[in-house]
Design a protein around this motif. Structure first.
Motif, PDB file in Angstrom:
ATOM      1  N   ARG A 118       6.523  55.732  99.041  1.00 13.94           N
ATOM      2  CA  ARG A 118       6.758  55.421  97.582  1.00 13.94           C
ATOM      3  C   ARG A 118       7.432  56.229  96.580  1.00 13.94           C
ATOM      4  N   MET A 119       7.833  57.733  97.370  1.00  8.02           N
ATOM      5  CA  MET A 119       8.739  58.199  96.702  1.00  8.02           C
ATOM      6  C   MET A 119      10.119  57.834  96.936  1.00  8.02           C
ATOM      7  N   CYS A 120      10.368  57.245  97.930  1.00  5.90           N
ATOM      8  CA  CYS A 120      11.896  56.597  98.014  1.00  5.90           C
ATOM      9  C   CYS A 120      11.842  55.531  97.104  1.00  5.90           C
ATOM     10  N   GLU A 121      11.163  54.691  96.836  1.00  8.97           N
ATOM     11  CA  GLU A 121      11.078  53.688  95.812  1.00  8.97           C
ATOM     12  C   GLU A 121      11.278  54.227  94.405  1.00  8.97           C
ATOM     13  N   ARG A 122      10.552  55.360  94.100  1.00  5.48           N
ATOM     14  CA  ARG A 122      10.587  55.884  93.058  1.00  5.48           C
ATOM     15  C   ARG A 122      11.979  56.498  92.581  1.00  5.48           C
ATOM     16  N   LEU A 123      12.493  57.387  93.737  1.00 11.40           N
ATOM     17  CA  LEU A 123      13.607  58.006  93.493  1.00 11.40           C
ATOM     18  C   LEU A 123      14.909  56.721  93.274  1.00 11.40           C
ATOM     19  N   SER A 124      14.844  55.713  93.960  1.00 15.35           N
ATOM     20  CA  SER A 124      15.517  54.618  93.967  1.00 15.35           C
ATOM     21  C   SER A 124      15.836  54.168  92.229  1.00 15.35           C
TER      22      SER A 124
END
Length: 240
Positions: A118-124
């Protein structure tokens, strides 16, 4: 003071520190609580018998300057909750990150992977909005005992894709998930690279442009119909 208040309010609460009560609230705390007091300065203060902020705050400006130089005057003032430095919000962006604090500590790899995704998606999403891509990935973990761990991985090519960020961060997570209980996980992008250089594709990853097009289409659907319109990967797993 805002940084200290933010730390006290995690994970879901908040703390208010008024100017009148700042000095008394800080007094019993260790000097290492103060931003700017690293290990070297903490050792210097301890050698002088100063281990609590109240002791540091009690020094007069003249005494603080005599014992620790100009830096000592500023530290003693901040130990009383006083800081006259202006806030300068404009600065060059060198890194970008996304992180989350758990309601309960997690230790199992499977439990940690989902919030990492989820954090990878948010960072992207943040990277794309600000016109950047990631030249490297930084995994951030904070243990139940508040010890911070950061691990870095260089990317072969700049990216803004969450699956590429996750693929770089997951091996780092596997090495750290040794049974330790963690209260926070995050993913960062460093160095930052212009968005135009991301996901161009090469011999190592010729499908990158196609995956980037799919991701942009998914983001467009989410913007129109909400986050739940498209869920993929580890976002489908049950758990925290």
């Amino acid at each position: 003071m805002a940084k200290i208040a933010a730390e006290r309010g995690k994970p879901r609460g908040f703390a208010v520190i008024g100017a009148a009560g700042a000095a008394s609230l800080l007094a019993p705390e260790p000097v290492t609580l103060l931003p700017g007091v690293g290990p070297a300065m903490a050792r210097r203060l301890a050698a002088a018998g100063l281990t609590r902020l109240g002791q540091l705050a009690a020094l007069s400006p003249q005494e603080a300057a005599r014992r620790f130089g100009e830096e000592g005057m500023a530290l003693a003032a901040r130990a009383r909750g006083e800081d006259a430095r202006p806030v300068v919000p404009e600065r060059e962006t060198r890194s970008m990150s996304a992180e989350t604090t758990f309601d309960a500590d997690l230790s199992a790899v499977e439990a940690l992977e989902r919030p990492l995704w989820r954090m990878c998606e948010r960072l992207s999403r943040r990277l794309a909005e600000k016109g950047f891509s990631a030249g490297g990935a930084v995994l951030k973990l904070k243990t139940a005992g508040f010890a911070l761990r950061t691990r870095h991985a260089r990317l072969p090519a700049p990216t803004v894709l969450p699956d590429t960020l996750f693929a770089a961060a997951r091996p780092l997570l596997l090495r750290e998930a040794d049974g330790t209980a963690f209260r926070l996980i995050g993913i960062g992008a460093q160095p930052l690279v212009p968005l135009a250089l991301a996901n161009r594709g090469d011999l190592a990853d010729p499908e990158a442009p196609r995956r980037a097009a799919r991701w942009k289409a998914m983001e467009a659907l989410r913007a129109r119909f909400g986050e739940a319109a498209v869920v993929r990967g580890l976002g489908l797993r049950a758990g925290p």
